[in-house]
Write a protein that holds these residues in place. Sequence first.
Motif, PDB file in Angstrom:
ATOM      1  N   TYR A  52       0.470  -1.376   0.155  1.00 44.38           N
ATOM      2  CA  TYR A  52      -0.249  -0.113  -0.004  1.00 44.38           C
ATOM      3  C   TYR A  52       0.938   1.381  -0.328  1.00 44.38           C
ATOM      4  N   ASP A  53       0.860   2.316  -0.914  1.00 42.93           N
ATOM      5  CA  ASP A  53       1.074   3.247  -0.860  1.00 42.93           C
ATOM      6  C   ASP A  53       0.442   4.223  -1.119  1.00 42.93           C
ATOM      7  N   LEU A  54       0.036   4.979  -0.121  1.00 42.96           N
ATOM      8  CA  LEU A  54      -1.256   5.978   0.338  1.00 42.96           C
ATOM      9  C   LEU A  54      -0.652   7.122  -0.470  1.00 42.96           C
ATOM     10  N   GLY A  55       0.116   7.633  -0.639  1.00 40.05           N
ATOM     11  CA  GLY A  55       1.368   8.854  -1.279  1.00 40.05           C
ATOM     12  C   GLY A  55       2.343   8.797  -2.529  1.00 40.05           C
ATOM     13  N   LEU A  56       1.555   7.705  -3.063  1.00 41.79           N
ATOM     14  CA  LEU A  56       1.832   7.230  -4.680  1.00 41.79           C
ATOM     15  C   LEU A  56       1.765   8.299  -5.667  1.00 41.79           C
ATOM     16  N   ILE A  57       0.672   9.256  -5.637  1.00 39.77           N
ATOM     17  CA  ILE A  57       0.419  10.321  -6.128  1.00 39.77           C
ATOM     18  C   ILE A  57       1.079  11.803  -6.581  1.00 39.77           C
ATOM     19  N   ASP A  58       2.165  11.777  -5.162  1.00 40.05           N
ATOM     20  CA  ASP A  58       3.483  12.479  -5.022  1.00 40.05           C
ATOM     21  C   ASP A  58       5.066  12.235  -5.789  1.00 40.05           C
ATOM     22  N   ARG A  59       4.523  10.251  -5.337  1.00 43.30           N
ATOM     23  CA  ARG A  59       5.866  10.254  -6.264  1.00 43.30           C
ATOM     24  C   ARG A  59       5.984  10.319  -8.114  1.00 43.30           C
ATOM     25  N   PRO A  60       7.482  10.697  -8.091  1.00 41.98           N
ATOM     26  CA  PRO A  60       7.754  11.032  -9.952  1.00 41.98           C
ATOM     27  C   PRO A  60       7.202   9.799 -10.577  1.00 41.98           C
ATOM     28  N   PRO A  61       6.500   9.780 -11.432  1.00 34.16           N
ATOM     29  CA  PRO A  61       5.826   9.074 -12.770  1.00 34.16           C
ATOM     30  C   PRO A  61       6.963   7.916 -12.784  1.00 34.16           C
ATOM     31  N   GLU A  62       7.928   7.917 -12.792  1.00 33.93           N
ATOM     32  CA  GLU A  62       9.053   6.718 -12.877  1.00 33.93           C
ATOM     33  C   GLU A  62       8.981   5.747 -11.746  1.00 33.93           C
ATOM     34  N   ASP A  63       8.790   6.462 -10.829  1.00 34.11           N
ATOM     35  CA  ASP A  63       9.030   5.507  -9.947  1.00 34.11           C
ATOM     36  C   ASP A  63       7.603   4.694  -9.022  1.00 34.11           C
ATOM     37  N   GLN A  64       6.477   5.672  -9.444  1.00 33.18           N
ATOM     38  CA  GLN A  64       5.379   4.964  -9.781  1.00 33.18           C
ATOM     39  C   GLN A  64       5.101   3.597 -10.526  1.00 33.18           C
ATOM     40  N   GLU A  65       5.934   3.776 -11.907  1.00 38.62           N
ATOM     41  CA  GLU A  65       5.987   2.693 -12.434  1.00 38.62           C
ATOM     42  C   GLU A  65       6.731   1.424 -12.240  1.00 38.62           C
ATOM     43  N   LYS A  66       7.976   2.190 -11.344  1.00 39.52           N
ATOM     44  CA  LYS A  66       8.855   0.690 -10.781  1.00 39.52           C
ATOM     45  C   LYS A  66       8.143   0.075  -9.462  1.00 39.52           C
ATOM     46  N   ILE A  67       7.652   0.791  -8.634  1.00 41.00           N
ATOM     47  CA  ILE A  67       7.035   0.325  -7.664  1.00 41.00           C
ATOM     48  C   ILE A  67       5.938  -0.889  -8.170  1.00 41.00           C
ATOM     49  N   ALA A  68       4.937  -0.079  -9.463  1.00 46.54           N
ATOM     50  CA  ALA A  68       4.154  -1.403  -9.378  1.00 46.54           C
ATOM     51  C   ALA A  68       4.528  -2.546 -10.140  1.00 46.54           C
ATOM     52  N   ASN A  69       5.899  -1.828 -10.917  1.00 45.27           N
ATOM     53  CA  ASN A  69       6.602  -3.233 -12.099  1.00 45.27           C
ATOM     54  C   ASN A  69       6.866  -4.351 -10.618  1.00 45.27           C
ATOM     55  N   GLU A  70       7.434  -3.823  -9.418  1.00 50.16           N
ATOM     56  CA  GLU A  70       8.082  -4.912  -8.794  1.00 50.16           C
ATOM     57  C   GLU A  70       7.624  -5.315  -7.822  1.00 50.16           C
ATOM     58  N   ALA A  71       5.892  -4.733  -7.522  1.00 49.73           N
ATOM     59  CA  ALA A  71       4.933  -5.276  -6.859  1.00 49.73           C
ATOM     60  C   ALA A  71       4.632  -6.543  -7.052  1.00 49.73           C
ATOM     61  N   GLN A  72       4.079  -6.334  -8.690  1.00 49.82           N
ATOM     62  CA  GLN A  72       3.869  -7.109  -9.958  1.00 49.82           C
ATOM     63  C   GLN A  72       5.044  -8.854  -9.220  1.00 49.82           C
TER      64      GLN A  72
END
Length: 307
Positions: free
Chosen positions: A76-96
């Motif tokens: 869970y990342d409540l503040g995902l919206i505040d992260r740079p787009p590349e970090d959002q993608e990186k987090i989602a890919n690693e979680a998957q």
Amino acid sequence: MERRNFIKGVVSGIAMAGMGGTAAFAAADTVSQNVSNKAKFTLKYAPPLGMFKENAGKDPIDNLKFIADQGFRGAYDLGLIDRPPEDQEKIANEAQRLGLEMGQFSLKTWGVSFVQNDKETQDAMKAKMLAGLEIQKRTGINKTLIVLGNADPKLHPEYQTANIIENLRICCDIVGEAGLMLLMEPLNTLINHPGLFLNRTTQAKLICVAVNHPCCKMVDDLYHQQITEGNLINNLEMCWDYIGAIHIGDNPGRNEPTTGEINFKNIFQYLYNKKYNEVIPLEHGQSKPGKEGELAIIRAYREVDPG
């Protein structure tokens, strides 16, 4: 069952050892290795990134790895919206990659008063919806959290409710085609959020019924609702068809299960019996400090996990 008991013993033993420094880090590493994805939790509890920062560090990827190693099935990342787009993608890919399902992100609508019916309000909420769609595209997360804003003491509550319904219908028209679910959050006004309009599950269900759109759902945060209305299992049942997410925190203190008055063992058994398979964000702190306190959180969830 033998493996579950073994895991509980490992986590309990480490948390009680009172180690510090290098020894505590080694203990955390032992937990990480022994409580693996081969011993997954029954329900899809989702710790936020940063919950285990003393054991896993501050890097979000290291946090995901630690979360997965403990047998959690979500993150869970409540503040995902505040992260740079590349970090959002990186987090989602690693979680998957780790087999973790990511929970909802917040659209951070605190500054938007959905109780008003004017162009400024609607322009602001439309901008939030478009920002949410971009995050959905990058991450594949299909649920987002919204707060409806403060009550207006100069406007009758029924008029405020009507405005919320109209505004949410506009929002649902924007996000509906992409299937981004909007989850409105009732929050307690007695301790944490004085002045907010939406604070009860009854209000939220009424709004969901009136909006009448599959993208309009509600959050049942058990910490907030224990303070506001209690009767938790009955209200879960009454609102079941409109609940898009359930959040966890004990009361008083807003810490991990077993530290307050809420019987999470019974609540989680209820969810298990309902075959609930959605991500369950852990929105709470820890009752004990440091690395040992973080491990105590894991032990608490092992204790109340059903099945």
